[in-house]
Design a protein around this motif. Sequence first.
Motif, short mmCIF file in Angstrom:
data_model
loop_
_atom_site.label_atom_id
_atom_site.label_comp_id
_atom_site.label_asym_id
_atom_site.label_seq_id
_atom_site.Cartn_x
_atom_site.Cartn_y
_atom_site.Cartn_z
N ARG A 146 -11.09 3.63 -1.46
CA ARG A 146 -10.37 3.99 -1.69
C ARG A 146 -9.42 5.19 -1.30
O ARG A 146 -9.81 6.12 -2.99
CB ARG A 146 -9.23 3.18 -1.52
N ARG A 167 -6.09 -1.13 -4.96
CA ARG A 167 -7.13 -2.32 -5.09
C ARG A 167 -7.27 -2.86 -6.63
O ARG A 167 -7.18 -3.82 -6.93
CB ARG A 167 -7.66 -2.08 -4.06
N HIS A 168 -7.69 -1.93 -6.97
CA HIS A 168 -8.17 -1.71 -8.15
C HIS A 168 -7.61 -1.12 -9.38
O HIS A 168 -8.31 -1.02 -10.57
CB HIS A 168 -9.69 -1.09 -8.35
N CYS A 198 -14.32 0.58 -3.56
CA CYS A 198 -13.31 0.46 -2.59
C CYS A 198 -13.36 2.08 -1.95
O CYS A 198 -13.26 1.46 -0.45
CB CYS A 198 -12.37 -0.74 -2.64
N CYS A 202 -5.60 3.05 -7.91
CA CYS A 202 -6.52 2.61 -6.43
C CYS A 202 -5.15 1.29 -6.06
O CYS A 202 -5.27 0.70 -7.16
CB CYS A 202 -7.93 2.16 -6.46
#
Lengths: 344, 73
Positions: free
Chosen positions: B50, B67-68, B48, B65
């Motif tokens: 980021r 998100r991940h 992504c 991350c």
Amino acid sequence: MTTQATVATSDEASDKILVDARQQVLEKGIGLTQEQLEDVLRLPDTALPAALQLAHEVRLKHCGEDVEVEGIISIKTGGCPEDCHFCSQSGLFDSPVRGVWLDIPELVKAAKETAATGATEFCIVAAVRGPDIKLMNQIKFAIDRINEEVDINIACSLGMLTQRQVDQLASWGVHRYNHNLETARSYFPKVVTTHSYEERLETCNMVKEAGMELCCGALIGMGESLEQRAELAAQLAALEPHEVPLNFLNPRPGTPLENQGIMDGKDALRAIAAFRLAMPRTVLRYAGGRELTLGDLGTREGLLGGINAVIVGNYLTKLGRPATADLNLLVDLNMPITELQKTL
Amino acid sequence: MNRVSTATAGFCGHCGEPFDGGSGPTSDVHGRCGERLAMEPPRYCTACRRRLKVQVTPTGWAAECSRHGVLAP
Ligand code: SF4
Ligand SMILES: [Zn+2]
Ligand SMILES: [Zn+2]
């Protein structure tokens, strides 16, 4: 290990420089002057093996054959308000390094892992101008936890200190404090504008006066002239630090020095020899950037050319050679690791 | 490395630029990045882009991350 061998340099002027250095530094233990250091830094490639050999002999005679091993860790990464042009942790540049704090259990775990490599120093580093109360409290807490669980000397590198902070760190048993000069006084304003060389010196002097060992390093390959490199070595020698970590610029994306280029490996080796000939008794440590500038072979050449300490494993934001690679090399070179002498 | 595999990844872990710039061999653009990633931890999430929260220790590193999740060597 051989302690006495004269390598031919094939040029009279170079021979004279090295013969004089041999008498002055090896025999009498007196470091070279700035002018003499310039000569060493200008030696032709053909004289480099002889210069490194002499530096190695100086190290063996004045420091011994031990190699001091240290691990470093960042307790607070990134977001620094200062503008050191080489640093990926400055919050003023568009660097990909994000701000992060390490928690104390992780720090203690890292100290244990570092001690397991045979390292005797564990240096806790924060990317700050100087510590605030919150950071000082965390450092105190970290020191206590590490001392409870790990047998290792603790060093700190927390930027510029006040006298009160110096006294606190000394009373908490901090064994060594790192505060680098980084570059020559005459080049410093080209590299840092948010604080002065004098401010750096002030912290260094307070640390020494408080009885902590001073670790005061250099970062070369930032575009300084050869004369300025000699100037830096002479200024460090005058400060008489216990240890000098020698870093080579690894140009970081987003920093003002990102396009500086990587220093020539032979120049790096000449600098190692020169720093040893400037400071016969100081711990001279291989620090950041050696992997890039010198590669695997250079690590060996440096250890046979005046270096007598290494940072083992990774750095603050970058990876180093695997700890085992350096430790195996020390076994190969028949150089014992300095043993822990706790002064607490 | 336990990162999102480069086969499915959209972004370079070192420089954060897209792997597929649309034209030309991607290896030209990110060849040096690959070398760099042997000497430093990734700074960008390859899925992504980021910026990662990265912690380096003497014997390892970890990156996260938002998100991940956590990525490790
Ligand atoms: S003070 Fe230290 S952490 Fe801050 S920018 Fe300068 S070198 Fe980097
Ligand atoms: Zn890339
Ligand atoms: Zn992601």
